[in-house]
Design a protein around this motif. Structure first.
Motif, PDB file in Angstrom:
ATOM      1  N   LEU A  17       0.830  -1.205   0.000  1.00 30.20           N
ATOM      2  CA  LEU A  17       0.000   0.000   0.000  1.00 30.20           C
ATOM      3  C   LEU A  17       0.865   1.255   0.000  1.00 30.20           C
ATOM      4  O   LEU A  17       0.606   2.208  -0.754  1.00 30.20           O
ATOM      5  N   VAL A  21       0.927   4.158  -2.896  1.00 32.62           N
ATOM      6  CA  VAL A  21       0.518   5.532  -2.585  1.00 32.62           C
ATOM      7  C   VAL A  21       1.651   6.530  -2.837  1.00 32.62           C
ATOM      8  O   VAL A  21       1.395   7.694  -3.151  1.00 32.62           O
ATOM      9  N   ARG A  22       2.875   6.085  -2.739  1.00 29.00           N
ATOM     10  CA  ARG A  22       4.018   6.980  -2.869  1.00 29.00           C
ATOM     11  C   ARG A  22       4.016   7.804  -4.153  1.00 29.00           C
ATOM     12  O   ARG A  22       4.203   9.025  -4.103  1.00 29.00           O
ATOM     13  N   LEU A  25       1.549  10.663  -3.855  1.00 27.89           N
ATOM     14  CA  LEU A  25       1.999  11.695  -2.925  1.00 27.89           C
ATOM     15  C   LEU A  25       3.111  12.547  -3.515  1.00 27.89           C
ATOM     16  O   LEU A  25       3.183  13.739  -3.255  1.00 27.89           O
TER      17      LEU A  25
END
Length: 82
Positions: A17, A21-22, A25
């Protein structure tokens, strides 16, 4: 033993996860700048739309004025007998 397996699976899922998500972001600042630029363009487009509407109203007024002038010219010509 089952607790360790569950814990490892849960930890692995959290790592996956975080890796997913990195990239999102990392792109957030660029996305924010793009959103601000789009809002600015939207405001510019809105201002142009208002200007176009005002210009359209002015053109319609000039057309009416031209029609009135044409009618008066025809009336003057009719009175002269041309």
């Amino acid at each position: 033993m089952v607790k360790w397996i569950v814990l490892v699976v849960l930890l692995f899922a959290l790592v996956v996860l975080a890796l997913a998500v990195r990239p999102v972001l990392v792109r957030l600042p660029r996305l924010r700048r793009a959103a601000v630029a789009l809002q600015r363009r939207q405001a510019d487009a809105e201002a142009l739309r208002h200007s176009a509407e005002a210009l359209q109203e002015r053109v319609e007024a000039l057309q009416r004025q031209g029609e009135t002038t044409q009618q008066r010219l025809e009336l003057i010509k009719a009175k002269r007998g041309d």
